[in-house]
Write a protein that holds these residues in place. Structure first.
Motif, PDB file in Angstrom:
ATOM      1  N   LYS A 109       0.862  -1.189   0.000  1.00 36.14           N
ATOM      2  CA  LYS A 109       0.000   0.000   0.000  1.00 36.14           C
ATOM      3  C   LYS A 109       0.894   1.234   0.000  1.00 36.14           C
ATOM      4  O   LYS A 109       1.874   1.314   0.741  1.00 36.14           O
ATOM      5  CB  LYS A 109      -0.897   0.001   1.231  1.00 36.14           C
ATOM      6  CG  LYS A 109      -1.878   1.158   1.271  1.00 36.14           C
ATOM      7  CD  LYS A 109      -2.853   0.964   2.409  1.00 36.14           C
ATOM      8  CE  LYS A 109      -3.811   2.074   2.635  1.00 36.14           C
ATOM      9  NZ  LYS A 109      -4.366   2.781   1.567  1.00 36.14           N
ATOM     10  N   ALA A 110       0.538   2.192  -0.837  1.00 33.87           N
ATOM     11  CA  ALA A 110       1.325   3.419  -0.955  1.00 33.87           C
ATOM     12  C   ALA A 110       1.263   4.251   0.317  1.00 33.87           C
ATOM     13  O   ALA A 110       0.205   4.385   0.934  1.00 33.87           O
ATOM     14  CB  ALA A 110       0.820   4.243  -2.138  1.00 33.87           C
ATOM     15  N   ARG A 111       2.411   4.804   0.676  1.00 40.02           N
ATOM     16  CA  ARG A 111       2.492   5.782   1.765  1.00 40.02           C
ATOM     17  C   ARG A 111       2.774   7.164   1.195  1.00 40.02           C
ATOM     18  O   ARG A 111       2.771   8.138   1.915  1.00 40.02           O
ATOM     19  CB  ARG A 111       3.619   5.422   2.740  1.00 40.02           C
ATOM     20  CG  ARG A 111       3.386   4.155   3.488  1.00 40.02           C
ATOM     21  CD  ARG A 111       4.440   3.921   4.539  1.00 40.02           C
ATOM     22  NE  ARG A 111       5.782   4.070   4.022  1.00 40.02           N
ATOM     23  CZ  ARG A 111       6.840   3.400   4.448  1.00 40.02           C
ATOM     24  NH1 ARG A 111       6.707   2.531   5.417  1.00 40.02           N
ATOM     25  NH2 ARG A 111       8.025   3.600   3.932  1.00 40.02           N
ATOM     26  N   GLN A 126       7.061   5.537  -1.488  1.00 37.49           N
ATOM     27  CA  GLN A 126       7.205   4.704  -0.289  1.00 37.49           C
ATOM     28  C   GLN A 126       5.991   3.779  -0.164  1.00 37.49           C
ATOM     29  O   GLN A 126       4.854   4.217  -0.367  1.00 37.49           O
ATOM     30  CB  GLN A 126       7.287   5.583   0.965  1.00 37.49           C
ATOM     31  CG  GLN A 126       8.355   6.641   0.925  1.00 37.49           C
ATOM     32  CD  GLN A 126       9.739   6.058   1.105  1.00 37.49           C
ATOM     33  OE1 GLN A 126       9.953   5.222   1.967  1.00 37.49           O
ATOM     34  NE2 GLN A 126      10.668   6.499   0.289  1.00 37.49           N
ATOM     35  N   PHE A 127       6.241   2.517   0.202  1.00 42.44           N
ATOM     36  CA  PHE A 127       5.170   1.528   0.316  1.00 42.44           C
ATOM     37  C   PHE A 127       5.352   0.701   1.582  1.00 42.44           C
ATOM     38  O   PHE A 127       6.471   0.500   2.045  1.00 42.44           O
ATOM     39  CB  PHE A 127       5.167   0.587  -0.893  1.00 42.44           C
ATOM     40  CG  PHE A 127       4.765   1.262  -2.168  1.00 42.44           C
ATOM     41  CD1 PHE A 127       3.454   1.238  -2.598  1.00 42.44           C
ATOM     42  CD2 PHE A 127       5.695   1.949  -2.933  1.00 42.44           C
ATOM     43  CE1 PHE A 127       3.074   1.880  -3.763  1.00 42.44           C
ATOM     44  CE2 PHE A 127       5.335   2.599  -4.097  1.00 42.44           C
ATOM     45  CZ  PHE A 127       4.016   2.568  -4.519  1.00 42.44           C
ATOM     46  N   GLU A 140      10.653   0.968  -1.209  1.00 42.42           N
ATOM     47  CA  GLU A 140      10.669   2.273  -1.858  1.00 42.42           C
ATOM     48  C   GLU A 140      11.188   2.151  -3.285  1.00 42.42           C
ATOM     49  O   GLU A 140      11.871   1.197  -3.652  1.00 42.42           O
ATOM     50  CB  GLU A 140      11.535   3.251  -1.068  1.00 42.42           C
ATOM     51  CG  GLU A 140      12.986   2.880  -1.005  1.00 42.42           C
ATOM     52  CD  GLU A 140      13.808   3.892  -0.224  1.00 42.42           C
ATOM     53  OE1 GLU A 140      15.034   3.845  -0.362  1.00 42.42           O
ATOM     54  OE2 GLU A 140      13.247   4.727   0.505  1.00 42.42           O
ATOM     55  N   ALA A 196       5.366   4.624  -8.788  1.00 42.25           N
ATOM     56  CA  ALA A 196       5.462   5.315  -7.497  1.00 42.25           C
ATOM     57  C   ALA A 196       4.139   5.981  -7.114  1.00 42.25           C
ATOM     58  O   ALA A 196       3.882   6.219  -5.942  1.00 42.25           O
ATOM     59  CB  ALA A 196       6.584   6.342  -7.525  1.00 42.25           C
ATOM     60  N   ARG A 197       3.298   6.253  -8.100  1.00 42.76           N
ATOM     61  CA  ARG A 197       2.011   6.906  -7.843  1.00 42.76           C
ATOM     62  C   ARG A 197       0.851   5.908  -7.701  1.00 42.76           C
ATOM     63  O   ARG A 197      -0.288   6.303  -7.472  1.00 42.76           O
ATOM     64  CB  ARG A 197       1.715   7.901  -8.955  1.00 42.76           C
ATOM     65  CG  ARG A 197       2.680   9.082  -8.962  1.00 42.76           C
ATOM     66  CD  ARG A 197       2.405  10.076 -10.070  1.00 42.76           C
ATOM     67  NE  ARG A 197       2.614   9.574 -11.416  1.00 42.76           N
ATOM     68  CZ  ARG A 197       3.805   9.426 -12.002  1.00 42.76           C
ATOM     69  NH1 ARG A 197       4.898   9.738 -11.356  1.00 42.76           N
ATOM     70  NH2 ARG A 197       3.901   8.979 -13.238  1.00 42.76           N
ATOM     71  N   PRO A 253      -1.642   3.332  -6.024  1.00 38.24           N
ATOM     72  CA  PRO A 253      -2.097   3.157  -4.643  1.00 38.24           C
ATOM     73  C   PRO A 253      -1.788   1.764  -4.083  1.00 38.24           C
ATOM     74  O   PRO A 253      -1.586   1.595  -2.896  1.00 38.24           O
ATOM     75  CB  PRO A 253      -3.601   3.402  -4.725  1.00 38.24           C
ATOM     76  CG  PRO A 253      -3.963   3.241  -6.154  1.00 38.24           C
ATOM     77  CD  PRO A 253      -2.742   3.511  -6.962  1.00 38.24           C
ATOM     78  N   TRP A 254      -1.742   0.753  -4.965  1.00 42.44           N
ATOM     79  CA  TRP A 254      -1.481  -0.626  -4.568  1.00 42.44           C
ATOM     80  C   TRP A 254      -0.522  -1.275  -5.560  1.00 42.44           C
ATOM     81  O   TRP A 254      -0.667  -1.100  -6.771  1.00 42.44           O
ATOM     82  CB  TRP A 254      -2.771  -1.443  -4.554  1.00 42.44           C
ATOM     83  CG  TRP A 254      -3.770  -1.008  -3.541  1.00 42.44           C
ATOM     84  CD1 TRP A 254      -4.828  -0.163  -3.732  1.00 42.44           C
ATOM     85  CD2 TRP A 254      -3.819  -1.388  -2.170  1.00 42.44           C
ATOM     86  NE1 TRP A 254      -5.521   0.010  -2.570  1.00 42.44           N
ATOM     87  CE2 TRP A 254      -4.923  -0.738  -1.583  1.00 42.44           C
ATOM     88  CE3 TRP A 254      -3.034  -2.220  -1.367  1.00 42.44           C
ATOM     89  CZ2 TRP A 254      -5.272  -0.896  -0.240  1.00 42.44           C
ATOM     90  CZ3 TRP A 254      -3.379  -2.374  -0.033  1.00 42.44           C
ATOM     91  CH2 TRP A 254      -4.481  -1.719   0.516  1.00 42.44           C
ATOM     92  N   GLU A 257       1.257  -2.956 -10.682  1.00 42.82           N
ATOM     93  CA  GLU A 257       0.120  -2.303 -10.036  1.00 42.82           C
ATOM     94  C   GLU A 257      -1.042  -3.280  -9.933  1.00 42.82           C
ATOM     95  O   GLU A 257      -1.244  -4.137 -10.791  1.00 42.82           O
ATOM     96  CB  GLU A 257      -0.305  -1.076 -10.841  1.00 42.82           C
ATOM     97  CG  GLU A 257      -1.374  -0.262 -10.160  1.00 42.82           C
ATOM     98  CD  GLU A 257      -1.646   1.072 -10.837  1.00 42.82           C
ATOM     99  OE1 GLU A 257      -2.524   1.792 -10.330  1.00 42.82           O
ATOM    100  OE2 GLU A 257      -0.997   1.388 -11.843  1.00 42.82           O
TER     101      GLU A 257
END
Length: 150
Positions: free
Chosen positions: A77-79, A83-84, A93, A101-102, A104-105, A125
């Motif tokens: 899950k994206a932070r 960063q995940f 990362e 990088a953008r 969400p999952w 993704e």
């Protein structure tokens, strides 16, 4: 086993096939277009792995959905900012400028480095809907409270 899953398995075991992009969708697409002897042999291996009974269209369309079955502990899950947080608790990362990088999952197929901040080397993704469809019976919701006296 499906043809797409076999192609992905070969791609993950042979460094450099389809390029070195982190995005496995991109690499799989390039792998199918490569014309060198190594790529031709790799596609032959994938075809043998899939077997004669493999039928196109009977497996998930997305690489991310295929990887959920292989790496359920590496759903990430994206932070934010590349960063995940992976389901197994590790952090991962990637360069914030990459397209993934953008997302969400993600489902991470390959990473390197220390547990708290590993470098994501290969991923695809996925969607929350695909995660829930594949693993809905294993998803647990709850709250956790901790206290640090320091």
């Amino acid at each position: 086993q499906g043809a797409r899953a076999a192609d992905l398995a070969v791609l993950l075991t042979e460094r450099g096939l389809g390029g070195n992009d982190i995005d496995l969708d991109v690499r799989l697409s390039r792998f199918h277009r490569e014309r060198g002897e190594r790529a031709t042999r790799a596609r032959g291996l994938a075809k043998r792995l899939a077997g004669r009974d493999a039928v196109q269209g009977t497996e998930p369309d997305s690489v991310g959905r295929l990887l959920i079955d292989a790496y359920p502990d590496r759903i990430a899950k994206a932070r934010g900012n590349g960063q995940f947080t992976l389901a197994n608790g590790r952090g991962g990362e990637m360069d914030a400028a990459t397209s993934l990088a953008r997302a969400p999952w993600l489902v991470v197929a390959d990473l390197a480095g220390r547990a708290g901040k590993a470098r994501i080397l290969a991923a695809a993704e996925t969607s929350e809907a695909d995660i829930r469809e594949a693993l809905g019976d294993r998803i647990i919701s709850g709250r956790q409270v901790s206290y640090d006296a320091n």
